[in-house]
Scaffold this motif. Structure first.
Motif, PDB file in Angstrom:
ATOM      1  N   ALA A  13       0.832  -1.210   0.000  1.00 54.75           N
ATOM      2  CA  ALA A  13       0.000   0.000   0.000  1.00 54.75           C
ATOM      3  C   ALA A  13       0.859   1.250   0.000  1.00 54.75           C
ATOM      4  N   GLN A  61       2.259   1.829  -3.278  1.00 59.71           N
ATOM      5  CA  GLN A  61       1.241   2.228  -4.255  1.00 59.71           C
ATOM      6  C   GLN A  61       0.954   3.714  -4.189  1.00 59.71           C
ATOM      7  N   THR A  62       1.045   4.285  -2.957  1.00 55.06           N
ATOM      8  CA  THR A  62       0.715   5.705  -2.833  1.00 55.06           C
ATOM      9  C   THR A  62       1.833   6.589  -3.349  1.00 55.06           C
ATOM     10  N   SER A  95      -2.352  12.894   6.827  1.00 59.34           N
ATOM     11  CA  SER A  95      -2.344  13.437   5.463  1.00 59.34           C
ATOM     12  C   SER A  95      -3.569  13.034   4.657  1.00 59.34           C
ATOM     13  N   ARG A  96      -4.324  12.061   5.152  1.00 60.78           N
ATOM     14  CA  ARG A  96      -5.428  11.537   4.346  1.00 60.78           C
ATOM     15  C   ARG A  96      -6.781  12.171   4.670  1.00 60.78           C
ATOM     16  N   HIS A 146     -10.687  18.603   1.659  1.00 61.30           N
ATOM     17  CA  HIS A 146     -11.050  17.610   0.652  1.00 61.30           C
ATOM     18  C   HIS A 146     -12.354  16.931   1.024  1.00 61.30           C
ATOM     19  N   PHE A 179     -12.384   6.143   6.249  1.00 64.01           N
ATOM     20  CA  PHE A 179     -11.925   6.049   4.859  1.00 64.01           C
ATOM     21  C   PHE A 179     -11.717   4.626   4.394  1.00 64.01           C
ATOM     22  N   GLU A 211      -8.807   3.099  -5.998  1.00 70.32           N
ATOM     23  CA  GLU A 211      -7.644   2.248  -5.652  1.00 70.32           C
ATOM     24  C   GLU A 211      -6.659   3.000  -4.787  1.00 70.32           C
ATOM     25  N   LYS A 212      -6.441   4.245  -5.162  1.00 73.99           N
ATOM     26  CA  LYS A 212      -5.489   5.046  -4.382  1.00 73.99           C
ATOM     27  C   LYS A 212      -6.001   5.203  -2.949  1.00 73.99           C
ATOM     28  N   PHE A 213      -7.308   5.472  -2.795  1.00 72.41           N
ATOM     29  CA  PHE A 213      -7.845   5.663  -1.452  1.00 72.41           C
ATOM     30  C   PHE A 213      -7.832   4.375  -0.645  1.00 72.41           C
ATOM     31  N   ALA A 245      -5.597   2.017  -0.981  1.00 77.45           N
ATOM     32  CA  ALA A 245      -4.210   1.836  -0.555  1.00 77.45           C
ATOM     33  C   ALA A 245      -3.891   2.764   0.609  1.00 77.45           C
ATOM     34  N   LEU A 246      -4.358   4.011   0.514  1.00 76.72           N
ATOM     35  CA  LEU A 246      -4.117   4.977   1.588  1.00 76.72           C
ATOM     36  C   LEU A 246      -4.755   4.526   2.894  1.00 76.72           C
ATOM     37  N   ALA A 247      -5.868   3.802   2.774  1.00 72.42           N
ATOM     38  CA  ALA A 247      -6.561   3.363   3.988  1.00 72.42           C
ATOM     39  C   ALA A 247      -5.681   2.423   4.803  1.00 72.42           C
ATOM     40  N   ILE A 248      -4.756   1.757   4.122  1.00 72.21           N
ATOM     41  CA  ILE A 248      -3.897   0.815   4.850  1.00 72.21           C
ATOM     42  C   ILE A 248      -2.701   1.545   5.444  1.00 72.21           C
ATOM     43  N   ALA A 249      -2.118   2.471   4.696  1.00 70.55           N
ATOM     44  CA  ALA A 249      -0.957   3.169   5.245  1.00 70.55           C
ATOM     45  C   ALA A 249      -0.786   4.529   4.582  1.00 70.55           C
ATOM     46  N   GLN A 250      -0.230   5.461   5.345  1.00 74.00           N
ATOM     47  CA  GLN A 250       0.116   6.748   4.743  1.00 74.00           C
ATOM     48  C   GLN A 250       1.636   6.877   4.760  1.00 74.00           C
ATOM     49  N   SER A 251       2.177   7.493   3.715  1.00 74.73           N
ATOM     50  CA  SER A 251       3.608   7.783   3.746  1.00 74.73           C
ATOM     51  C   SER A 251       3.858   9.140   3.091  1.00 74.73           C
ATOM     52  N   PRO A 287      -4.858  14.077  -0.894  1.00 73.50           N
ATOM     53  CA  PRO A 287      -4.849  13.152   0.243  1.00 73.50           C
ATOM     54  C   PRO A 287      -3.647  12.225   0.186  1.00 73.50           C
ATOM     55  N   GLY A 288      -2.945  12.133   1.304  1.00 70.09           N
ATOM     56  CA  GLY A 288      -1.787  11.258   1.373  1.00 70.09           C
ATOM     57  C   GLY A 288      -0.453  11.961   1.179  1.00 70.09           C
TER      58      GLY A 288
END
Lengths: 259, 290
Positions: free
Chosen positions: A36, A39-40, A93-94, A99, A239, B96-98, B100-106, B129-130
């Motif tokens: 994940a 991916q971000t 950040s999310r 937003h 989320f 998909e991006k959201f 993925a973000l739901a699992i981790a932020q970097s 976001p993220g």
């Protein structure tokens, strides 16, 4: 760093999991997390991320698409602000409320900190929060204070994980998150046997309630709520499921009876 | 994508007891709506008001006016509209991006900005976001480590030591109410300072420098200068934190300052660089975008 290190890493992981089968679940969770995170990372990151270029691009887009297309609004905003809302949101950040709740410039006076916490009224400690609330309520005269929690909150996870017995492993984090210790106590009392993630989910919502109660320790907030000029609301942004919950706090003092 | 067909909005009602001034007040939450995509019909639930008339045997005329109900109703509707707009325009198109973000932020960036409603860093600097861990307080102030815990430095610690952000941006802006309060504050009124004044006095050094250098300018112009001086102080205060200082010296973290002028929509930005002798810092790469 090429492919050799990657192959070696995968091989070591495979070997470990053959030896210690019980670690498989943990490994799955961690691999999902890494996937994940990677991916971000946007595709343009094949070259090194340049923050200056990023904010330049962001700012130029803002100016072209928002500022210049709305001169009346921005002209007014240059003279002053009169937001209807004060929002407490997490620094995560999310979850920027601009937003998720579509706030435009001028809509919401926003404070962001770890786990969107509001400490109780204190003239000395955590004075920054008091200053923000005082400014919003007495100067800007906002009509609503909204505290918004969210899923997978690192701060709440810390609150639930740290022992908080005085032996701090961090300089400031533990001191801060223990503001919402009553939420942790309540969740543990009510759901001792639940999974850790479920407990965190409940704690995220309970912590919003603790913050709402702490808001009432500020005399100007109490006055505003009692008079009906200020409303306190709690929110929760999930989320993981793409959902939002909203609730309100009612506070009032009934007339006095002589008995 | 799961659709909650015929989902019922769940109502959460808890009571929490709070001791205050020797009396026990019961705080009750009422009316919760869960907004899910797929509900073709928005289920509106009026917040339930306890019938105090029955419970306390009171006469109706002593009741508070129904204003609470009205604002609650509008608020719910407005928040619903706002959230669903986000969900339609942003969340679902990039699901998909959201997920993925739901699992981790970097996030690679941490921003310290002002709580002012006009200067959201996500909005003005275009962070999605993220991308940016964001701290917002009155007048975007960072106090030095020796001043003790503030809500800002606990967030700093988390971002730098746990999330391992690579860039820290302190973003100030023009027409800042906090800085104006700082410039207006008379020091002989110390005991009667409001909470705002106590907090913005953390920017005292910037105020003194501004007054020394530009006392001949108008109050507004002095405020503009103080806003910029305050950003510099906040940036230098970041370096007082050992876990930030070490990382900057090792090149793992870069520090930037920026100043958003909302009258003419311009952004001035600069970077903090290590001196050649590695003991001090100076400003480099100054640019103005307008």
């Amino acid at each position: 760093m090429g492919n050799e290190s990657y192959e070696d890493a995968i091989e070591s992981l495979k070997k470990l999991l053959i030896e210690k089968d019980e670690l498989k679940d943990l490994a799955v969770a961690k691999v999902k997390k890494i996937t994940a995170e990677l991916q971000t990372v946007s595709s343009s990151d094949s070259k090194t991320f340049d923050p200056v270029e990023r904010i330049k691009e962001g700012f130029v887009t803002f100016k072209k698409e928002k500022y210049e297309t709305n001169p009346a609004l921005y002209g007014e905003l240059a003279k002053g602000q009169s937001p209807k809302y004060m929002v407490f949101a997490c620094s995560d950040s999310r979850v920027c409320p601009s937003h998720i709740l579509n706030f435009h410039p001028g809509d919401a006076f926003m404070v962001r900190n770890i786990a969107n916490m509001v400490p109780p009224f204190d003239k000395v400690k955590y004075a920054g929060v008091g200053a923000a609330i005082e400014y919003a309520v007495l100067h800007l005269k906002v009509e609503n204070i909204v505290v918004i929690g969210h899923s997978a909150c690192g701060g709440i996870k810390g609150l639930m994980s740290f022992a908080l017995d005085g032996n701090n492993s961090t300089d400031f984090i533990e001191d801060w998150v223990k503001i919402c210790l009553p939420a942790k106590t309540k969740v543990l009392a009510e759901s001792e046997s639940s999974k850790f993630e479920d407990q965190c989910g409940r704690c995220e919502r309970e912590a919003v309630n603790v913050s709402l109660a702490n808001l009432l320790t500020y005399p100007f907030v109490r006055e505003g709520v009692a008079k009906g000029t200020l409303a306190l609301k709690g929110g929760y942004y999930d989320f993981v499921n793409g959902a939002f919950e909203l609730w309100g706090l009612q506070y009032g003092i009934s007339p006095v009876h002589s008995i | 994508m799961a659709l909650a067909l015929g989902g019922r909005a769940r109502r959460l009602v808890y009571g929490t007891l709070v001791h205050q001034n020797g009396c026990l007040h019961k705080l009750q939450q009422t009316g919760s709506d869960r907004f899910q995509l797929g509900e073709a019909k928005a289920i509106r639930l009026l917040p339930r008001r306890t019938n105090m008339v029955q419970e306390l045997g009171m006469r109706e005329e002593f009741m508070q006016p129904n204003r609470e109900l009205e604002t609650n109703y509008d608020f719910l509707g407005e928040m619903r509209q706002r959230f669903l707009r986000f969900k339609r325009q942003k969340y679902l198109p990039e699901i998909e991006k959201f997920q993925a973000l739901a699992i981790a932020q970097s996030p690679k960036v941490m921003v310290i900005g002002c709580a002012d409603s006009r200067v959201c860093p996500s909005y003005v600097l275009g962070f999605q976001p993220g991308e940016a861990f964001t701290i917002r307080n009155v007048a975007n102030l960072v106090t030095p480590v020796q001043n003790g815990p503030t809500e800002t430095n606990s967030a700093l610690e988390f971002a730098v030591t746990t999330l391992l952000v690579e860039n820290i941006i302190v973003m100030g802006h023009s027409n800042c109410g906090g800085i104006a309060a700082l410039m207006n504050h008379q020091s002989h009124q110390e005991q009667h300072s409001s909470l705002v004044e106590r907090w913005v006095m953390n920017g005292k050094a910037a105020k003194l420098r501004t007054q020394l250098a530009s006392s001949h300018l108008s109050f507004d112009e002095q405020c503009r200068n103080c806003e910029k001086e305050s950003i510099k102080d906040s940036v230098m205060n970041l370096i007082t934190y050992p876990w930030i200082r070490d990382r900057v010296k090792r090149g793992e973290v870069k520090i930037h300052g920026c100043y958003y002028n909302l009258s003419d929509c311009s952004l001035e930005k600069w970077r903090l660089s290590l001196d050649k002798n590695e003991n001090g810092f100076h400003i480099t790469d100054r640019e103005i975008w307008s």
